[in-house]
Scaffold this motif. Structure first.
Motif, PDB file in Angstrom:
ATOM      1  N   VAL A   1      30.549  39.096  36.046  1.00 27.30           N
ATOM      2  CA  VAL A   1      29.823  38.249  35.288  1.00 27.30           C
ATOM      3  C   VAL A   1      30.422  38.353  33.674  1.00 27.30           C
ATOM      4  O   VAL A   1      30.791  37.340  33.154  1.00 27.30           O
ATOM      5  CB  VAL A   1      28.179  38.341  35.320  1.00 27.30           C
ATOM      6  CG1 VAL A   1      27.884  37.577  34.137  1.00 27.30           C
ATOM      7  CG2 VAL A   1      27.668  38.156  36.532  1.00 27.30           C
ATOM      8  N   PHE A   2      30.436  39.463  33.373  1.00 31.22           N
ATOM      9  CA  PHE A   2      31.118  40.000  32.108  1.00 31.22           C
ATOM     10  C   PHE A   2      32.523  39.622  32.047  1.00 31.22           C
ATOM     11  O   PHE A   2      33.104  39.081  30.841  1.00 31.22           O
ATOM     12  CB  PHE A   2      30.991  41.130  31.517  1.00 31.22           C
ATOM     13  CG  PHE A   2      29.590  41.547  31.330  1.00 31.22           C
ATOM     14  CD1 PHE A   2      28.819  41.166  30.059  1.00 31.22           C
ATOM     15  CD2 PHE A   2      28.589  42.428  32.226  1.00 31.22           C
ATOM     16  CE1 PHE A   2      27.395  41.318  29.955  1.00 31.22           C
ATOM     17  CE2 PHE A   2      27.154  42.451  32.037  1.00 31.22           C
ATOM     18  CZ  PHE A   2      26.689  42.241  30.810  1.00 31.22           C
TER      19      PHE A   2
ATOM     20  N   GLY B   1      33.080  36.363  31.649  1.00 32.71           N
ATOM     21  CA  GLY B   1      32.743  36.020  30.135  1.00 32.71           C
ATOM     22  C   GLY B   1      33.915  35.707  29.128  1.00 32.71           C
ATOM     23  O   GLY B   1      33.802  35.105  28.418  1.00 32.71           O
ATOM     24  N   LEU B   2      34.773  36.798  29.459  1.00 34.18           N
ATOM     25  CA  LEU B   2      36.169  36.710  28.852  1.00 34.18           C
ATOM     26  C   LEU B   2      36.549  35.432  28.662  1.00 34.18           C
ATOM     27  O   LEU B   2      37.294  35.323  27.524  1.00 34.18           O
ATOM     28  CB  LEU B   2      36.926  37.622  29.215  1.00 34.18           C
ATOM     29  CG  LEU B   2      36.429  39.194  28.958  1.00 34.18           C
ATOM     30  CD1 LEU B   2      37.783  40.099  29.597  1.00 34.18           C
ATOM     31  CD2 LEU B   2      36.857  39.555  27.475  1.00 34.18           C
ATOM     32  N   LEU B   3      36.405  34.596  29.526  1.00 32.05           N
ATOM     33  CA  LEU B   3      37.168  33.347  29.651  1.00 32.05           C
ATOM     34  C   LEU B   3      36.317  32.163  28.772  1.00 32.05           C
ATOM     35  O   LEU B   3      37.075  31.048  28.591  1.00 32.05           O
ATOM     36  CB  LEU B   3      37.219  32.590  31.209  1.00 32.05           C
ATOM     37  CG  LEU B   3      38.378  33.475  31.883  1.00 32.05           C
ATOM     38  CD1 LEU B   3      38.431  32.942  33.358  1.00 32.05           C
ATOM     39  CD2 LEU B   3      39.732  32.970  31.209  1.00 32.05           C
ATOM     40  N   PHE B   4      35.151  32.272  28.645  1.00 31.94           N
ATOM     41  CA  PHE B   4      34.479  31.477  27.900  1.00 31.94           C
ATOM     42  C   PHE B   4      34.886  31.515  26.321  1.00 31.94           C
ATOM     43  O   PHE B   4      34.213  32.578  25.753  1.00 31.94           O
ATOM     44  CB  PHE B   4      32.659  31.532  28.094  1.00 31.94           C
ATOM     45  CG  PHE B   4      32.359  31.394  29.355  1.00 31.94           C
ATOM     46  CD1 PHE B   4      32.566  30.208  30.268  1.00 31.94           C
ATOM     47  CD2 PHE B   4      31.633  32.286  30.102  1.00 31.94           C
ATOM     48  CE1 PHE B   4      32.175  30.246  31.439  1.00 31.94           C
ATOM     49  CE2 PHE B   4      30.941  32.150  31.428  1.00 31.94           C
ATOM     50  CZ  PHE B   4      31.540  30.872  31.958  1.00 31.94           C
ATOM     51  N   PRO B   5      35.432  30.650  25.786  1.00 28.79           N
ATOM     52  CA  PRO B   5      35.585  30.526  24.509  1.00 28.79           C
ATOM     53  C   PRO B   5      34.149  30.017  23.844  1.00 28.79           C
ATOM     54  O   PRO B   5      33.562  29.285  24.404  1.00 28.79           O
ATOM     55  CB  PRO B   5      36.627  29.615  24.026  1.00 28.79           C
ATOM     56  CG  PRO B   5      36.441  28.581  25.355  1.00 28.79           C
ATOM     57  CD  PRO B   5      36.123  29.363  26.475  1.00 28.79           C
TER      58      PRO B   5
ATOM     59  N   THR C   1      34.110  28.134  21.580  1.00 25.96           N
ATOM     60  CA  THR C   1      34.237  26.592  21.291  1.00 25.96           C
ATOM     61  C   THR C   1      33.638  25.826  22.499  1.00 25.96           C
ATOM     62  O   THR C   1      33.126  24.891  22.134  1.00 25.96           O
ATOM     63  CB  THR C   1      35.933  26.353  21.358  1.00 25.96           C
ATOM     64  OG1 THR C   1      36.359  27.498  20.992  1.00 25.96           O
ATOM     65  CG2 THR C   1      36.131  25.305  20.366  1.00 25.96           C
ATOM     66  N   VAL C   2      33.627  26.210  23.555  1.00 30.34           N
ATOM     67  CA  VAL C   2      33.251  25.305  24.700  1.00 30.34           C
ATOM     68  C   VAL C   2      31.748  25.019  24.809  1.00 30.34           C
ATOM     69  O   VAL C   2      31.124  23.881  25.016  1.00 30.34           O
ATOM     70  CB  VAL C   2      33.508  26.098  26.128  1.00 30.34           C
ATOM     71  CG1 VAL C   2      32.943  25.434  27.330  1.00 30.34           C
ATOM     72  CG2 VAL C   2      34.876  26.065  26.371  1.00 30.34           C
TER      73      VAL C   2
ATOM     74  N   ALA D   1      26.734  37.991  21.295  1.00 31.45           N
ATOM     75  CA  ALA D   1      26.914  37.668  22.715  1.00 31.45           C
ATOM     76  C   ALA D   1      28.351  37.242  23.125  1.00 31.45           C
ATOM     77  O   ALA D   1      28.498  37.684  24.270  1.00 31.45           O
ATOM     78  CB  ALA D   1      26.005  36.498  22.820  1.00 31.45           C
ATOM     79  N   PHE D   2      28.976  36.386  22.369  1.00 38.25           N
ATOM     80  CA  PHE D   2      30.265  36.097  22.903  1.00 38.25           C
ATOM     81  C   PHE D   2      31.385  37.536  22.648  1.00 38.25           C
ATOM     82  O   PHE D   2      32.270  37.397  23.455  1.00 38.25           O
ATOM     83  CB  PHE D   2      31.101  35.157  21.870  1.00 38.25           C
ATOM     84  CG  PHE D   2      30.406  33.693  22.449  1.00 38.25           C
ATOM     85  CD1 PHE D   2      31.115  33.293  23.665  1.00 38.25           C
ATOM     86  CD2 PHE D   2      29.527  33.331  21.995  1.00 38.25           C
ATOM     87  CE1 PHE D   2      30.748  31.950  24.113  1.00 38.25           C
ATOM     88  CE2 PHE D   2      28.883  31.959  22.840  1.00 38.25           C
ATOM     89  CZ  PHE D   2      29.370  31.329  23.773  1.00 38.25           C
TER      90      PHE D   2
ATOM     91  N   LEU E   1      30.207  40.504  23.729  1.00 37.10           N
ATOM     92  CA  LEU E   1      29.783  41.475  24.688  1.00 37.10           C
ATOM     93  C   LEU E   1      30.729  41.493  25.801  1.00 37.10           C
ATOM     94  O   LEU E   1      31.069  42.943  26.340  1.00 37.10           O
ATOM     95  CB  LEU E   1      28.711  41.000  25.308  1.00 37.10           C
ATOM     96  CG  LEU E   1      27.118  41.517  24.591  1.00 37.10           C
ATOM     97  CD1 LEU E   1      26.171  41.218  25.425  1.00 37.10           C
ATOM     98  CD2 LEU E   1      27.227  42.940  24.897  1.00 37.10           C
ATOM     99  N   PRO E   2      31.394  40.700  26.312  1.00 36.15           N
ATOM    100  CA  PRO E   2      32.533  40.783  27.601  1.00 36.15           C
ATOM    101  C   PRO E   2      33.652  41.708  27.340  1.00 36.15           C
ATOM    102  O   PRO E   2      33.499  42.788  27.876  1.00 36.15           O
ATOM    103  CB  PRO E   2      32.705  39.235  27.759  1.00 36.15           C
ATOM    104  CG  PRO E   2      31.765  38.537  27.360  1.00 36.15           C
ATOM    105  CD  PRO E   2      31.232  38.998  26.213  1.00 36.15           C
TER     106      PRO E   2
ATOM    107  N   ALA F   1      42.574  47.338  25.997  1.00 34.78           N
ATOM    108  CA  ALA F   1      42.222  46.201  26.594  1.00 34.78           C
ATOM    109  C   ALA F   1      43.132  45.550  27.447  1.00 34.78           C
ATOM    110  O   ALA F   1      43.043  44.823  28.661  1.00 34.78           O
ATOM    111  CB  ALA F   1      41.589  44.872  25.752  1.00 34.78           C
ATOM    112  N   VAL F   2      44.271  45.792  27.051  1.00 38.20           N
ATOM    113  CA  VAL F   2      45.450  45.308  27.742  1.00 38.20           C
ATOM    114  C   VAL F   2      45.789  46.097  29.189  1.00 38.20           C
ATOM    115  O   VAL F   2      45.808  45.467  29.874  1.00 38.20           O
ATOM    116  CB  VAL F   2      46.852  45.286  26.687  1.00 38.20           C
ATOM    117  CG1 VAL F   2      47.922  45.280  27.444  1.00 38.20           C
ATOM    118  CG2 VAL F   2      46.497  43.844  25.878  1.00 38.20           C
TER     119      VAL F   2
END
Lengths: 293, 340
Positions: free
Chosen positions: A127-128, A131-135, A137-138, A166-167, A169-170, A290-291
């Motif tokens: 789920v998280f 969540g990385l994919l949700f900008p 902006t969307v 919230a954004f 968190l992922p 992260a990478v």
């Protein structure tokens, strides 16, 4: 012949490793390229800072010149401008709330995801990850409606900080989980044998040991929040604006006052730069973590 | 969402129960008791479940309220004609999608996003790699150099954008000044004012802003390449270029691929820099999906259209992410899934 080969073999590692600054032709080229890169990277920033010390007349006459004479008026003007300080204060407030929420909620969520065994754990983690994919902006337009109308948090620090957290968190969970996983299992077993509960283990052992990881995600969240533009743009007005909004406003309202814009922008970037220099290792480590996953 | 996960756990509890809880205190109190898996096991399972909920709930609640709910709302909004006032009643089905997908401005925006995705990788990958390889040696001022290269990335997009806006000012800007001084002309409407040049100018600024990230990540990846490999290759008489091509770059693969992913996602979501530099203009020459939907949503209150554009943006991002995962990242993850 053979002597010279011997020489080469024994000398080669020494020259390579011990005398990095020797002026061989390849080194000259490398330093030359490095200089060009530095100039292109820092050029615009330095030009902006110096531009703040010039007058608009100087800037118009010789765009590429140096301050002559040096003028302090632009910087003094910004520093005595109460709005600038108000914006700075708002940026500090929003960023600190965002960081606190991200770190506390993030480490709490990462703990069971890292150290409990339960079915659905990977699903929850996904789920998280998704969540990385949700900008932001969307979701930005509904977010705007949710915060201003449903929650009545428009134009408040917390109304910006909570969605930003919230954004963030992922990324936080994705960085912290492997970090918490890496702490040796023996620690946990020892704590359990000594009678600690899992919650006790979390508070007394895990939190202190994961300090570096939390600092890393905290720094990343702080910088992202400090630099954020879109969400504050929609949610904050008037006295509640943050520094990036202030910079954008100032540059469009005083479009003809180039020197003033340079001064305002230069002063606005100082906090981020100072913070970056102080926390450089952490930021870089976090991104690299992260990478590498 | 939290409920869903918990119920699934409860249902599956017998399968996972012998894991940990029973090993410690419980077993010492009643050693070798046949009923160990019974009530006590259920209790400790319940306790464990409550702990998981306690730890995960705040994050999930925040994530649900501010990420999931707005995204679901965007999907819902996209099916209605709505100006932001009153309830959602004017159901129009997929008409907003048709209107978005047949809108030249939006399809142009999709193209711009894809061009930016492609060019960012095509420009920054070789350039970043070259700089990282050159700097990956002991040299004077190395750490200062790394710091400097990273500076643009740390600046807010707004700050970087406003500085570049001043540099690029037609006639009075320093860039035009320098070009004049060396005898080169510059476009009359300015670099950002000419529809044919604006997107390329934007690319230059984006390269300046984001190259540092690539260099820093590549340098970090290079540090993971074992020194012995270089030494062995040098003993075998390999040239510097052969070493880079045969050893360094292949070993850097995972880092390059992950950077490419980050770069792609960032390019698809691009908003701040465009908004500061051009607002999507001139003549929509630099509109991105994000500037389009902000423009429709907040400036024109076409919330249905904005919702449809959001969904399209998300679908494009998801599609490209899955594609990237399947085609490129898969090489990295396969051995890992094998281990799990």
């Amino acid at each position: 012949m053979s002597a010279s080969t011997m020489n080469d073999l024994s000398l080669a590692p020494t020259t390579r490793n011990r005398r990095p600054g020797s002026l061989r032709p390849t080194n000259v080229i490398v330093y030359g390229i490095a200089l060009v890169v530095v100039a292109l990277t820092l050029g615009p920033v330095i030009y902006g800072v110096l531009g703040g010390f010039r007058t608009n007349a100087q800037l118009a006459e010789t765009p590429a010149g140096l301050p002559d004479p040096w003028v302090l008026d632009n910087y003094v003007g910004v520093l005595t401008n109460p709005t600038f300080w108000q914006y700075t204060w708002n940026s500090v407030g929003v960023s600190l709330i965002t960081t606190a929420v991200v770190v506390v909620f993030g480490v709490m969520a990462a703990y069971p995801l890292a150290r409990y065994e339960f079915k659905g754990r990977e699903g929850l983690f996904m789920v998280f990850v998704v969540g990385l994919l949700f900008p932001a902006t969307v979701a930005i337009v509904p977010l705007f409606i949710l915060i201003t109308q449903n929650l009545q948090l428009g134009n408040t620090w917390i109304g910006v900080a909570l969605p930003q957290a919230a954004f963030a968190l992922p990324m936080t969970v994705v960085i912290l989980r492997p970090f918490l996983m890496a702490l040796p299992k023996e620690l946990e077993e020892a704590a359990m044998i000594d009678g600690a509960s899992r919650i006790g283990f979390f508070w007394r052992i895990l939190i202190p040991l994961s300090g570096p990881g939390m600092v890393t995600v905290g720094v990343l969240a702080f910088v992202a929040s400090w630099n954020a533009y879109l969400l504050p743009l929609l949610l904050l007005q008037g006295d509640m604006k943050t520094l990036p909004l202030g910079v954008a406003d100032f540059s469009s309202e005083h479009a003809s006052d180039t020197a003033g814009v340079f001064a305002f922008t230069s002063l606005a970037m100082i906090p981020a730069l100072v913070f970056f220099l102080a926390m450089q290792k952490r930021i870089v480590n976090g991104l690299q973590g992260a990478v590498k996953g | 969402m939290a409920d869903d996960v918990t119920t699934r756990d409860v249902a599956a509890s017998p399968a996972t129960s012998p894991a940990r809880g029973a090993a410690g205190r419980t077993s010492r109190v009643r050693p070798a008791a046949p009923a160990r898996g019974g009530r006590r096991g259920v209790n400790s399972q319940l306790r464990k479940r409550l702990e998981i909920v306690f730890f995960v709930a705040p994050a999930l609640a925040l994530f649900g309220l501010f990420v999931i709910v707005p995204i679901a709302t965007a999907v819902q909004m996209s099916l209605f004609r709505w100006k932001g006032i009153g309830p959602l009643v004017d159901f129009v089905g997929l008409r907003n999608y048709v209107s978005v997908l047949t809108n030249d401005v939006f399809t142009g925006a999709v193209v711009h996003n894809l061009v930016i995705v492609g060019l960012s990788i095509l420009i920054q990958l070789p350039l970043g790699l070259a700089i990282a390889l050159l700097l990956n040696r002991r040299m004077w001022g190395q750490s200062a150099l790394r710091t400097i290269i990273f500076v643009p990335y740390v600046l807010a997009e707004v700050v970087a954008g406003v500085i570049w806006l001043q540099l690029l000012q037609p006639q009075y800007g320093v860039i035009d000044g320098i070009l004049d001084a060396v005898g080169l002309g510059s476009p009359e409407q300015g670099w950002l004012g000419d529809p044919d040049l604006a997107l390329w100018t934007l690319m230059v600024v984006l390269t300046w802003k984001y190259l540092g990230l690539a260099v820093i990540l590549f340098l970090a990846g290079l540090q993971g390449v074992p020194e012995e490999l270089y030494e062995a290759a040098q003993l075998d008489g390999a040239t510097w270029w052969q070493v880079q091509r045969k050893i360094t770059i292949p070993l850097l693969g995972p880092t390059l691929r992950t950077w490419g992913f980050l770069s792609m996602i960032g390019s698809l979501q691009l908003f701040d820099m465009v908004w500061i530099l051009t607002r999507g203009g001139p003549a929509n020459a630099t509109t991105t999906m994000a500037t389009f939907l902000i423009n429709e949503g907040t400036e024109r209150s076409n919330f249905g259209i904005a919702g449809a554009a959001s969904v399209v943006l998300f679908v494009v991002a998801l599609f490209m992410a899955v594609l990237y995962q399947q085609l490129i990242l898969r090489r990295d993850t396969r051995p890992e899934t094998g281990r799990n």
